[in-house]
Design an enzyme around this catalytic site. Structure first.
Site: not given
Lengths: 486, 486
Positions: A118, A143, A145, A199-200, A223, A260
């Site tokens: 996002n 890494k 996305h 992320g999730s 987070e 978020c």
């Protein structure tokens, strides 16, 4: 690049990078910002194609990303963040002399950073986690996305250029592509000394579990989002019914609810203004023009989560639109505190332009709801001056539930500054003692070491007698910028 | 008291205790110190009977315990530890105004503390973990150490008296007895917000694993000991062969080797003074008068660990005495770097009056050994001014291996002060970002929260405009003791 080679290079580069001066690291961060700006429109257009985010938003996000790099440059250059603390020797102390002891924060080593879909710029390749890790003196293995690989490559190129211009090894920042398995291997690798993730819950918790099961566990700063409850007190709702509905709706809808900190829970009193408030909210959400979400996976999760929630007992759909493969269409539902307290599923985050209104009958219900909250990034409390006692009681509860507690305005809009806390108790993050936004984020990647009875020449500059960079230090318990007389 | 009742009371008491002023908490800590002193000789005699430690040592330890409580009282009263950080509003900022944001550390909640057998006072009931947790505003559930239950009860009584005198709820500090299962239940209980432990790797790692597997993981600060390697450089060994042997031996033997910081590994050059050094060391360890260890379990583990080590390939026993059920008899063994590098078993801590001398042939071997070290509480480096470059190279490696790096003196003797780090990378501790001794220990039990756009009346005192207690705060990025003009 294969992940294990990247970590090997990151380990080697750390031996060089950890010895850089704060000016060198500040220069690197500022050069990265310049190189990102030099990418020009290509970066914005690529990011927009990959994320469906509008150019105006991405222009703002690029500004935020570069400002963030420059803020960390300022912090590193100023230098006091290392918490230099010196207890001078007391050779004559009885019954035993006290040795000279000098403490400061030192970087942990190679950090693995996972980007967020996002925020393709501000929370990704050169985002807050990378910037704060580089600022602290850690090397980074990033890494990529999968949501924005080309954007990521462009930013990586900018960072590589900056490293070259600053004469630093390329191993200071590396870029790794791959699937979930590559991410797992990066977390499990012995060379990795810390992990940052945005992320999730599912992704963050899986990384946390892997890292804790390592032979040598390492810190994980994940987070993982939250529902960001917003509490409206009775007098406040009366005072300004329609305006509050518009304000809340704007925050729910911001960026198609893909922040978020979007408020996914609104606690409102069950009173004679509840109906006009709900009507105003309904109007705002119904008339909102839907935008494309980040990718089909996000849109799919949004409608699936929403569908599941609307089937829960006692949940009434107020705004419900047809599902779409990509567009995020706003939704609104309503329940009451009694239902909400009984059903933990009603606390789950639904990432998208949706909010659940939970009505409360009285103060007891309001406080019971506050007490039942799980950890949050933010909580918001809107009340009048006349409701100070109730605000105080709620504040006492909510400050232990979140990283940021707002008394006006909306939780979306996370300032990159000194006083920001973008964090909060689990499951908002895996480490409530930190923040992923703002100056204090740098401390996540460092730990204290004390040098005892060290010759001046073997001490880091920050701990030498002559305080050549003028940093704030605690000397024998007192904060000072002075040198130590030799 | 049953553990679940204790945690329930600790949770209730936290709601009161978290709102106490810093003066109230300082008064509590000082009153606890007074009440411990008022226990008089009974405390020392009880502790000596239960731990086999001599009265003189326990008198010193009581002084340390009370000084520690008073140091935390001073820290809390001074108040700057909360890291108050304020970004004032910028209503006219473009493109968006900046809201007022005020950040500080707040206590986590009920903390479970496990005591240590080797410090029945300073690392037990009213030891450093309890003192720092109470200082931060957390309530404590203390799990009695089975090695000194009566001592623990006496100190608990002192704390209870202090709570009563200060008008605070008894739930602020509670004392729980029981076996390993009770400890496990305390760690797993949802009300527990953090855990502190001092003891063995086995115990600390088990607690860590349990806490990470909770539905809501919580921080674990387990100090699990280390081998505390001591490196002697060639010129230094030549300069002062016998005196260095005596100094090292004294640290190995201190308290029958029952300190977390006893040097269990000595890296010495293979040179023409190695033999006289070994002879001097052998003499010191052979002639040492053995003392009773803390309990038979500790003595048993010592001789078992020693026996196992002496059977490892390439390990030569130099001093080996008959085993005893309780007395800790000194031992000495020797190997070389090549053997040591090949066999991880030679890095394991043997808790007792033993050290393993590891000889190195050249600088490469020395650096290879330093690089191969696992995480340590301390490393010690003895060199001459002429060996500065080698010291620098070793420092670059060792600072990433330990919490405290000494350049003179011995690692035993952990100062309770501002600049102390008693911690270090895993497996020395489960959280290298902290210290279990010294002022910074208070920060283990707190996390940041940001109040945004809060009315003055709803802000904690530390964040209000008028800086009534004169603490240091970071305002718009600058450290200051000033108030904010209204």
């Amino acid at each position: 690049m294969p992940y294990n080679e990247a970590l090997k290079k990151a380990t080697q580069a750390f031996e060089v990078y950890k010895k850089t001066t704060s000016s060198q690291r500040a220069l690197l961060l500022r050069t990265i910002a310049e190189e990102i700006e030099a990418l020009g429109d290509e970066l914005l257009e690529t990011a927009s194609r990959e994320s469906n985010l509008p150019l105006a938003r991405l222009t703002g996000e690029r500004g935020r990303t570069c400002n963030q790099l420059r803020l960390f440059a300022d912090v590193v250059e100023e230098g006091s963040w290392v918490e230099a603390t010196i207890d001078t020797a007391l050779p004559g102390r009885q019954p035993l002399p006290r040795p000279d002891m000098r403490r400061m924060l030192v970087p942990l080593g190679p950090v693995v950073v996972f980007g967020a879909s996002n925020f393709p710029l501000a929370f990704s390749t050169a985002g807050g986690d990378s910037a704060s890790a580089l600022a602290s003196g850690c090397t980074v293995v990033y890494k990529e996305h999968p949501g924005h690989p080309k954007t990521s490559q462009l930013v990586y190129k900018a960072i590589s250029n900056a490293l070259q211009k600053c004469g630093l090894p390329e191993g200071v920042f590396q870029h790794v592509s791959g699937g979930v398995e590559v991410g797992q291997e990066l977390v499990k690798h012995p060379a990795t000394k810390a992990v940052a993730f945005t992320g999730s819950y599912k992704g963050g918790k899986a990384i946390f579990d892997l890292a804790m099961q390592r032979e040598v566990p390492v810190p994980v700063y994940a987070e993982m989002g939250s529902t960001n409850p917003l509490f409206i007190l009775p007098e406040k709702l009366k005072e300004d019914t329609a305006q509050l509905a518009r304000q809340a709706a704007a925050s729910v809808l911001l960026g198609s609810g893909q922040f978020c900190t979007c408020p996914g829970l609104l606690f409102v009193p069950d009173s004679d203004v509840t109906t006009p408030f709900m009507e105003a909210l309904e109007e705002e959400l119904s008339k909102a023009t839907p935008a494309k979400m980040l990718h089909e996976g996000i849109a799919g999760n949004y409608y699936t989560g929403l569908g599941k929630l609307l089937k829960e007992q006692g949940v009434q759909a107020i705004v419900q639109q047809e599902t779409d493969v990509l567009e995020g269409r706003a939704a609104l539902a309503r329940t009451d505190v009694q239902q909400w307290l009984q059903n933990p599923a009603l606390q789950e985050e639904i990432f998208g332009p949706f909010t659940l209104v939970v009505t409360y009958k009285n103060t007891d219900e309001l406080l019971a709801a506050a007490n039942a909250l799980q950890g949050q990034l933010t909580c918001t409390l809107w009340g009048t001056n006349q409701e100070e006692q109730l605000q105080q009681n709620l504040t006492d509860v909510l400050r232990d539930k979140c990283g940021r507690l707002l008394f006006a305005g909306v939780p979306t809009g996370v300032e990159v500054s000194h006083a920001m806390t973008h964090g909060g108790p689990f499951p908002a993050t895996t480490d409530s003692r930190s923040t992923s936004v703002g100056v204090y984020a740098i401390k996540r990647f460092a730990r204290p070491v004390t040098f005892q009875s060290a010759p001046q020449a073997l001490l880091p500059q920050e701990l030498q007698n002559g305080n050549s960079t003028g940093i704030w230090r605690t000397i024998n318990g007192k904060l000072t910028q002075s040198s130590i007389n030799e």
